[in-house]
Design an enzyme around this catalytic site. Structure first.
Site, PDB file in Angstrom:
ATOM      1  CB  SER A  94      -0.871   0.038   1.087  1.00  0.00           C
ATOM      2  OG  SER A  94      -2.143  -0.834   0.733  1.00  0.00           O
ATOM      3  CE  LYS A 118      -4.367   1.961  -0.906  1.00  0.00           C
ATOM      4  NZ  LYS A 118      -3.670   0.699  -0.383  1.00  0.00           N
ATOM      5  CB  SER A 136      -4.716   2.286   3.676  1.00  0.00           C
ATOM      6  OG  SER A 136      -3.374   1.385   2.851  1.00  0.00           O
ATOM      7  CE  LYS A 156      -1.342   4.357   2.212  1.00  0.00           C
ATOM      8  NZ  LYS A 156      -1.572   3.180   3.234  1.00  0.00           N
TER       9      LYS A 156
END
Length: 463
Positions: free
Chosen positions: A103, A106, A166, A288
């Protein structure tokens, strides 16, 4: 009778406490297990006293390493720490190997979205209608998802918020809205990555799930196991660009929760203020996380202490599931180590090289055909350099540049403040793809001599 009952109740109560406080286990798949909207035991708030004591102990461990001249050892496949403005490398471990990002992918999706917003190609209020494939992915309980209503339209802004938190299907929907299809958006991600200096990235999905996990939203004819891969250096460079061009992203990445379609989503970053892995002396406000079976636990973070910001990346951290704080534990070590090992030296606009280095460098460059034989150089823009505690600032390898360049000297005719040279800071490393030189300006005008002066120099050269 009562005396017999009390021990039984005590045993039952103890068993219940043990059960409740046991760490939750979950598949390491990018988004499998309980939704991000659930607060878990592993992410419960930590008291201020506990956080301070933990930070103190970690600081003592780091001080011991530094006093014994021992390196920091991290349980991660790769890791990096850099200055967020200059790209100066403060820590590096296997930073060029391309690894699964899960993730953390992203971040690239957010970068492309923000870029297209800035360029006017899309707008925050543009609507994205949810098709069957996006809806089906959003209700798949194997992945961290917020439900997207079939046929309903959401704004780019709403989907952008969910991507930071997320949510996978919503992130795919964001890419769909930006580029017209999820596949076209993945191609766009590849293109924009190359523009910022990421040349070896493998990109298949906007969210970080594998090509097969997103079903018909993925590429046909591509392996179902194909997944996004970037290096720690790539992630740090991407974070640099986001913070440089779109610093407002921190307003969202530092928030504990956000709302979407009546639902509350919880930030996966447990190092922000008030969360279980917070550092009381270092402010973490982004960026992130990522988790999958192949990527393990990953985290691209950014933090500020005493006004000086760094970016950190840890990848491939072994973990026992999504609720294992292993990546944050490794990040805490890295951040504490960097801030303890280095001190920040500010170079101010107009500060002469000689003054900045306390005379260790003369900070001069020769002038050809000028009234003066040389010119003092000064720093072009305010910036910083991280040095170890015993390291002294030294600027070397001064070279002329631009239209005034004349080999190792400059040609006369420049004004005070003109950029006429570049130089390197001794014993300082920068990331590949980031300039390792600082710009220098003339500290005074570089006049050409008048006709009489030139004539006298010509006569003098004959003898």
């Amino acid at each position: 009778m009562q005396s017999k009952l009390v021990p039984k109740l005590s045993i039952a109560l103890i068993a219940l406490v043990i059960f409740i406080t046991m760490p939750l286990t979950a598949s390491a798949q990018t988004t499998k297990a309980t939704k991000a909207t659930t607060t878990t035991t592993a992410d419960s708030n930590t008291s201020k006293a506990v956080a301070i004591e933990r930070s103190k102990e970690l600081g003592q461990q780091v001080d011991k390493l530094l006093s014994n001249n021992q390196p920091l050892t991290l349980t991660a496949k790769s890791a990096i720490a850099i200055d967020y403005q200059t790209g100066q490398v403060l820590y590096a471990k296997n930073i060029n190997e391309s690894l699964p990002t899960a993730s953390m992918s992203k971040l690239l999706t957010l970068y492309v979205t923000l870029k297209y917003i800035k360029e006017g190609k899309i707008h925050w209020d543009d609507k994205v209608k949810i098709n069957k494939a996006l809806h089906n992915l959003s209700v798949n309980r194997n992945y961290a998802n917020v439900k997207l209503r079939l046929g309903h339209s959401y704004t780019i802004r709403q989907l952008y918020q969910t991507a930071i938190y997320s949510e996978n299907a919503a992130t795919m929907a964001l890419g769909y809205g930006v580029a017209g299809s999820t596949q076209k958006f993945a191609l766009l991600m590849r293109k924009e990555a190359k523009k910022i200096g990421i040349t070896d990235a493998k990109i298949y999905t906007a969210c970080g799930l594998t090509n097969g996990e997103v079903g018909s939203l993925g590429f046909k004819g591509v392996s179902a196991d194909a997944e996004n891969k970037l290096s720690a250096r790539d992630m740090a460079l991407l974070a640099m660009k986001i913070l440089k061009y779109y610093p407002d992203i921190l307003k969202t990445t530092s928030a504990n929760t956000t709302k979407f379609d009546g639902q509350t989503m919880l930030n996966w970053n447990w190092m922000i203020k008030g969360r279980s892995q917070e550092l009381p002396d270092i402010k973490v406000d982004g960026l992130k996380t990522g988790t999958s079976d192949t990527a393990k636990a990953c985290f691209t973070g950014t933090a500020v202490k005493n006004g000086h910001r760094i970016i950190t990346v840890v990848m491939g951290v072994p973990n026992a599931g999504q609720y294992d704080p292993a990546r944050f534990i490794q990040t805490r070590k890295l951040m504490k180590y960097v801030y303890a090992k280095y001190h920040y030296v500010k170079l101010s606009h107009g500060q002469t090289v000689k003054d900045a280095t306390n005379g260790r460098s003369t900070g001069k460059i020769n002038v050809e055909n000028g009234k003066d034989d040389s010119v003092d150089l000064a720093v072009s823009t305010t910036q910083g350099v991280w040095l170890t505690k015993k390291q002294k600032l030294n600027i070397k390898d001064i070279k002329s540049t631009g239209k005034y360049a004349d080999g190792s000297s400059v040609d006369a005719g420049f004004d005070k403040g003109d950029k006429i040279a570049t130089a390197k800071v001794s014993n300082v490393k920068y990331m590949k793809g980031v300039s390792n030189r600082i710009d220098l300006i003339a500290n005074h005008d570089g006049y050409k001599p008048n006709i009489f002066g030139r004539a006298w120099r010509w006569i003098a050269s004959l003898f």
